[in-house]
Scaffold this active site. Structure first.
Site: not given
Ligand code: NAP
Ligand code: NAG
Ligand code: NAG
Ligand code: NAG
Length: 292
Positions: A119-120, A183, A186-187, A220
């Site tokens: 998920n990260h 981004y 990568s996806k 988020t």
């Molecule tokens: N939110 C959206 O609108 C959305 C839409 C489509 C898809 N997604 C997908 O959903 C997933 C989660 O998104 P989210 O919005 O929940 O993101 P988020 O809140 O920013 O969370 C990202 C997570 O990844 C960790 N992370 C960041 N850099 C890292 C690194 N270098 N190594 C290891 N961990 C790392 C962060 O923690 P730390 O900073 O503590 O490392 C955090 O726990 C992603 O795959 C994203 O592409 C999200």
């Protein structure tokens, strides 16, 4: 042409009907009880919500991200919510040696693995692409290559448990949007890679499911900050999104969609691709690869 009308069209219609309406088994939270689950990127956002749902369902958890403080809080909340066990291992997926060792450590903590939730993502902002090649590299390494390495490390345990992998992707991994080229690359790579090995697993009878999760905009903090003043569409709730990912993965669906409307889901399923993939499989001879 007569043949087409008589046979091919009805067959295609049946195929599509099956393809669009074949979600029969029902999800039960007990499916996760006592299961050993890894969630990456679990210090905040959707990953954290998934950890909370899994804890309520009574799973064993190992969560990871970079922020130790964030993970500590998530682990203690998971224990309060009813997790069978909860641990964290902090580190960055930019460091390939961390990525390679993490799964073994997590497996040891739980005594095996049933579900790997990838998920990260690395941080990036919405901006036109000019010349930032290091940013493209970081996106490919953190959002794609580390997913491959984590899968390689987890596969022996997942084979033993008939386990599951969730690959969190995005609408941006299925269709093009401006301002997010690294981004998006990568996806899309995740789709190409994991959809390809899913076919190999099915041929080699490796009973490890791969669920590609296609998400629309989710509320988020990171996403809301990134799109602020640029995108004004509705953002769906992260709690429900997290639950739907767990459901689709537990039901071993090939893809799950959490997008803003029925029509978006309908269109993004791309029946042309499904039909062509189905037909092209028949042109391969796999004898060479089976039993070795
Ligand atoms: N939110 C959206 O609108 C959305 C839409 C489509 C898809 N997604 C997908 O959903 C997933 C989660 O998104 P989210 O919005 O929940 O993101 P988020 O809140 O920013 O969370 C990202 C997570 O990844 C960790 N992370 C960041 N850099 C890292 C690194 N270098 N190594 C290891 N961990 C790392 C962060 O923690 P730390 O900073 O503590 O490392 C955090 O726990 C992603 O795959 C994203 O592409 C999200
Ligand atoms: C990502 O985070 C790092 C620090 O962790 C920061 O230096 C960088 O500017 C951020 N990049 C983007 C595109 O937000
Ligand atoms: C995995 O699936 C196979 C075939 O369905 C079954 O024989 C085996 O017992 C299963 N193993 C586990 C650990 O569930
Ligand atoms: C694969 O594993 C799942 C979960 O254990 C099980 O329900 C299913 O029957 C197995 N499928 C095959 C073909 O062995």
């Amino acid at each position: 042409m007569a043949f087409m009308k008589k046979y091919l069209l009805p067959i295609l219609m049946l195929f599509l009907a099956y393809y669009y309406y074949s979600e029969n088994e029902e999800f039960r939270p007990e499916m996760l009880q006592g299961k050993k689950v890894i969630v990456t990127g679990a210090s905040k956002g959707i990953g954290r919500e998934m950890a909370y749902h899994l804890a309520k369902m009574g799973a064993h958890l190992v969560v990871t991200a970079r922020s130790k403080e964030g993970l500590q809080k998530v682990v203690s909340r998971c224990l309060e919510l009813g997790a069978a066990s909860a641990h964290y291992i902090a580190g960055t997926m930019e460091d390939f040696s961390f990525t390679e060792q993490f799964v073994a450590k997590a497996g040891k903590l739980m005594g095996g693995l049933d579900m790997l939730i990838l998920n990260h993502i690395t941080n990036s902002s919405l901006t036109p692409f000019r010349d930032d090649i290091p940013l493209v590299r970081r996106n490919m390494e953190v959002n794609f290559l580390s997913y491959v390495a984590l899968t390689v490390a987890a596969l022996p345990m997942l084979k033993q448990s008939n386990g599951s992998i969730a690959v969190i992707s995005s609408m941006a991994g299925k269709i093009a949007h401006p301002l997010i080229a690294p981004y998006s690359a990568s996806k899309f790579a995740l789709d190409g890679f994991f959809s390809s090995i899913r076919k190999e697993y099915s041929i080699a009878k490796v009973n490890v499911s791969i669920t590609l999760c296609v998400l629309g905009l989710i509320n988020t903090d990171t996403a809301m900050k990134a799109v602020s003043g640029i995108i004004t569409t509705y953002a769906a709730p992260k709690e429900e999104c997290a639950l739907e990912i767990i459901k689709g993965t537990a039901l071993r669906q090939e893809e799950m969609y959490y997008v803003n409307s029925f029509w978006t889901a309908f269109l993004i399923k791309n029946p042309g691709r499904t039909i062509l993939e189905f037909l092209s499989l028949n042109t391969y001879n796999f004898d060479k690869f089976i039993n070795n």
